[in-house]
Design a protein around this motif. Structure first.
Motif, short mmCIF file in Angstrom:
data_model
loop_
_atom_site.label_atom_id
_atom_site.label_comp_id
_atom_site.label_asym_id
_atom_site.label_seq_id
_atom_site.Cartn_x
_atom_site.Cartn_y
_atom_site.Cartn_z
N GLY A 96 0.79 -1.23 0.00
CA GLY A 96 0.00 0.00 0.00
C GLY A 96 0.82 1.27 0.00
N ILE A 97 2.10 1.19 -0.36
CA ILE A 97 2.95 2.38 -0.44
C ILE A 97 3.67 2.39 -1.79
CG2 ILE A 97 3.34 2.55 2.06
CD1 ILE A 97 6.06 1.22 1.62
N VAL A 98 3.90 3.58 -2.31
CA VAL A 98 4.67 3.72 -3.54
C VAL A 98 6.10 4.06 -3.14
CG1 VAL A 98 4.94 4.96 -5.70
CG2 VAL A 98 2.65 4.46 -4.83
N LYS A 99 7.00 3.10 -3.30
CA LYS A 99 8.37 3.27 -2.83
C LYS A 99 9.34 2.80 -3.89
CE LYS A 99 11.43 2.27 1.08
NZ LYS A 99 12.57 1.95 0.18
N ASP A 100 10.34 3.63 -4.15
CA ASP A 100 11.39 3.29 -5.10
C ASP A 100 12.36 2.27 -4.49
OD1 ASP A 100 10.81 5.26 -7.26
OD2 ASP A 100 11.21 6.69 -5.66
N GLY A 101 13.04 1.55 -5.36
CA GLY A 101 14.18 0.79 -4.90
C GLY A 101 15.33 1.73 -4.57
N THR A 102 16.20 1.30 -3.69
CA THR A 102 17.35 2.12 -3.31
C THR A 102 18.62 1.39 -3.72
OG1 THR A 102 16.14 3.00 -1.40
CG2 THR A 102 18.53 3.31 -1.42
N TRP A 103 19.33 1.93 -4.69
CA TRP A 103 20.55 1.29 -5.13
C TRP A 103 21.68 2.33 -5.21
CZ3 TRP A 103 16.42 2.23 -8.28
CH2 TRP A 103 16.63 3.03 -9.40
N LEU A 104 22.85 1.89 -4.85
CA LEU A 104 24.04 2.74 -4.81
C LEU A 104 25.18 2.04 -5.53
CD1 LEU A 104 23.94 3.49 -0.96
CD2 LEU A 104 22.85 4.84 -2.76
N SER A 105 26.22 2.78 -5.84
CA SER A 105 27.40 2.19 -6.48
C SER A 105 28.66 2.75 -5.84
CB SER A 105 27.40 2.51 -7.98
OG SER A 105 28.62 2.08 -8.58
N ASP A 112 41.14 2.88 -8.67
CA ASP A 112 40.69 1.82 -7.76
C ASP A 112 41.05 0.44 -8.30
OD1 ASP A 112 39.45 3.64 -5.96
OD2 ASP A 112 37.72 3.79 -7.33
N VAL A 113 40.99 0.29 -9.62
CA VAL A 113 41.36 -0.98 -10.23
C VAL A 113 42.82 -1.30 -9.94
CG1 VAL A 113 41.67 -2.20 -12.42
CG2 VAL A 113 39.60 -0.85 -12.03
N ILE A 114 43.64 -0.28 -9.93
CA ILE A 114 45.08 -0.47 -9.68
C ILE A 114 45.36 -0.69 -8.19
CG2 ILE A 114 47.35 0.63 -9.78
CD1 ILE A 114 46.28 2.15 -12.27
N SER A 115 44.74 0.12 -7.34
CA SER A 115 45.08 0.08 -5.91
C SER A 115 44.12 -0.76 -5.08
CB SER A 115 45.11 1.51 -5.34
OG SER A 115 43.84 2.15 -5.52
N GLY A 116 42.99 -1.18 -5.65
CA GLY A 116 42.03 -1.98 -4.91
C GLY A 116 40.84 -1.15 -4.45
N GLY A 117 39.66 -1.76 -4.43
CA GLY A 117 38.44 -1.02 -4.10
C GLY A 117 37.88 -1.31 -2.72
N GLU A 118 38.58 -2.09 -1.90
CA GLU A 118 38.03 -2.46 -0.60
C GLU A 118 37.80 -1.25 0.32
OE1 GLU A 118 40.28 -5.60 1.17
OE2 GLU A 118 40.16 -6.88 -0.61
N PRO A 119 38.71 -0.27 0.40
CA PRO A 119 38.44 0.90 1.25
C PRO A 119 37.18 1.66 0.82
CG PRO A 119 40.77 0.80 0.71
CD PRO A 119 40.09 -0.22 -0.15
N LYS A 120 37.00 1.80 -0.48
CA LYS A 120 35.81 2.49 -0.96
C LYS A 120 34.55 1.69 -0.63
CE LYS A 120 35.96 5.09 -4.66
NZ LYS A 120 36.03 5.56 -6.07
N LEU A 121 34.62 0.37 -0.72
CA LEU A 121 33.47 -0.46 -0.37
C LEU A 121 33.12 -0.32 1.11
CD1 LEU A 121 31.35 -2.63 -1.00
CD2 LEU A 121 33.13 -4.37 -0.60
#
Length: 495
Positions: A96-105, A112-121
């Motif tokens: 009974g509510i109109v609610k969007d999905g919530t997605w982030l990136s 990040d590909v060179i140094s790794g993305g774990e800190p950003k995650l």
């Protein structure tokens, strides 16, 4: 060892020996069963495919009070924009509510590909929990972290004590598999490891009454859920629908049911086996309730489990009689008309059976993959429709589809909303094979599909006119060749 003890599920190529490349007559495939093609079979030329992230997002975005955090490049998950209408509609119909999905990136960059993305995650998880205060955060590993070796599960394990939300790592590295139905296993894997009760082989206390899990892994919209609930409740059963649009805090009730019922074997086998092995919840996974015969068989199987066979037979007879009367004015339109069905394996096959029941001549089928669960459907198709028409097992590949359609010349083509353009440009009437707002399953679904096809065939001029101004990118010489020319068997021989 249970697959759920692993950090991620196995590929369907390994677990089910599923394949994506074959072309033959229906009779040949039915006779050879899974031996019709091997996981190593492939095409020497392939036009396109689908990343398993796409179907996974359809389920994850539907879960209320959740955040989907995609760890990867900024473009990964962009399909969520297009799928958000279904999320809004589904929430409204169920809650009974109109609610969007919530997605982030996490928006990984070259650095990040060179140094790794774990800190950003790690930073993104903490921010998502602080800002949205969700019940769950799906931490989705896409291709980039899989390639560079980011330890997504390690980051999740480290941060879980620091956040309120349950963290669910979901492995959707698209390069690992070409069977994109593996996406359903990936989502169920995360739910089973995190949201179901703890304890080895501990059977939760079952509720009083006859309670069933009606599994809907994006197999149908709310209108179809209501149709199946109507039939099951007529037998006196209590129905809980999982997992789409189900409260994450209530997912543990999956382990408390008396029976789990699949609505699509392609979607459900991974979780149903887990519920049976760990929580002793039996399951039924034989039919998809699309079509008259299949709906009756599906309902009868459930009834037999609870000792309600006589009651079910009376219900089925009544429903089929009412449906036959409703279909009678429509069937004359379908006599002599040729139809082609294209979709995920079980939906394509069960829809072809329904088309035959309505009076169409089925002239071709394309299934996105092939595994053991479809064997029984092939046998039904041979019995109902004959065996001398082509079955194309293909993860998309519109060049093969265009060739087949030019040769077969169907009057109507049923495919997914993003897969009907080839047929439309050839001037063939098209109808969407799945839409969350329309009826497809059960007896109501059979009638509603017939009614829509009647209207479509009564005035098919739109696609006929479209074909005058739109063209496909293939040379005329391609249409005279074998559509399966580029399929190679595991031994390297061409089909």
């Amino acid at each position: 060892m249970s697959y759920f003890e692993l950090k991620e599920p196995p590929r369907r190529e390994d677990r089910l020996k599923a394949c994506i490349a074959h072309g033959a007559s229906l009779g040949e495939v039915a006779g050879r069963r899974l031996g019709c093609c091997l996981p190593e079979s492939e095409r020497s030329f392939t036009q396109n495919s689908i990343c398993l992230l796409l179907p996974a997002l359809g389920t994850m975005n539907s879960i209320p009070n959740s955040v989907v955090l995609m760890h990867g490049g900024l473009g990964c998950g962009s399909s969520s924009h297009g799928g958000n209408a279904a999320v809004r509609g589904g929430n409204n119909q169920r809650w009974g509510i109109v609610k969007d999905g919530t997605w982030l990136s996490t928006g990984l960059t070259e650095a990040d590909v060179i140094s790794g993305g774990e800190p950003k995650l790690a930073e993104a998880i903490l921010e998502a929990d602080r800002r949205y205060q969700p019940a769950v955060i799906f931490v989705v590993a896409s291709c980039v972290p899989g390639i560079i070796g980011d330890d997504v599960d390690g980051v999740v394990e480290q941060l879980q004590p620091e956040v309120s939300a349950k963290l669910l790592p979901v492995h959707c590295e698209g390069f690992k598999t070409k069977i994109w139905a593996t996406a359903y296993d990936a989502v169920y894997h995360a739910i089973g490891r995190t949201l179901l009760p703890d304890g080895e082989n501990k059977t939760p206390e079952k509720k009083a009454g006859k309670t069933v899990n009606l599994m809907n892994m994006s197999s149908m919209g709310r209108v179809d859920e209501l149709e199946l609930e109507r039939l099951l409740k007529a037998l006196g059963l209590k129905v809980n629908v999982f997992p789409v649009f189900a409260d994450p805090n209530g997912m543990k009730r999956m382990a408390e049911a008396d029976l789990s019922i699949s609505t699509c074997p392609t979607h459900d086998d991974y979780m149903l086996n887990h519920l049976h092995e760990k929580y002793q919840v039996p399951f039924i996974i034989r039919h998809m309730p699309i079509g008259i015969e299949n709906t009756g068989k599906w309902l009868a199987d459930v009834a037999e489990f609870f000792g309600l066979g006589e009651q079910a037979r009376a219900l089925i007879a009544q429903e089929e009689a009412e449906l036959a009367a409703a279909l009678a004015p429509l069937k004359s339109m379908f006599a002599g008309k040729k139809a082609f069905s294209s979709a995920g394996e079980f939906r394509a096959l069960s829809t072809a059976i329904l088309l035959a029941e309505l009076g169409f001549e089925v002239v071709g089928i394309r299934a996105f993959h092939h595994d053991e669960f479809a064997d029984v459907e092939y046998e039904k198709l041979v019995r109902i429709t004959g065996q001398d028409y082509p079955l194309n097992i293909a993860n998309c590949q519109p060049f093969e589809e265009a060739n087949l359609l030019r040769k077969l010349k169907p009057d109507v083509f049923l495919g997914h909303m993003n897969g009907n353009s080839t047929a439309a440009k050839l001037g063939i009437a098209t109808h969407v094979i799945y839409n969350t707002g329309l009826h497809y399953v059960g007896y109501r679904g059979a009638y509603e599909l017939a009614r829509r096809l009647y209207r479509q065939l009564k005035n098919p001029r739109f696609n006929a006119n479209l074909s005058r101004f739109a063209s496909l990118p293939y040379q005329e010489s391609w249409y005279s060749q074998n559509p399966f020319k580029y399929i190679e068997t595991a031994g390297g021989d061409s089909e």
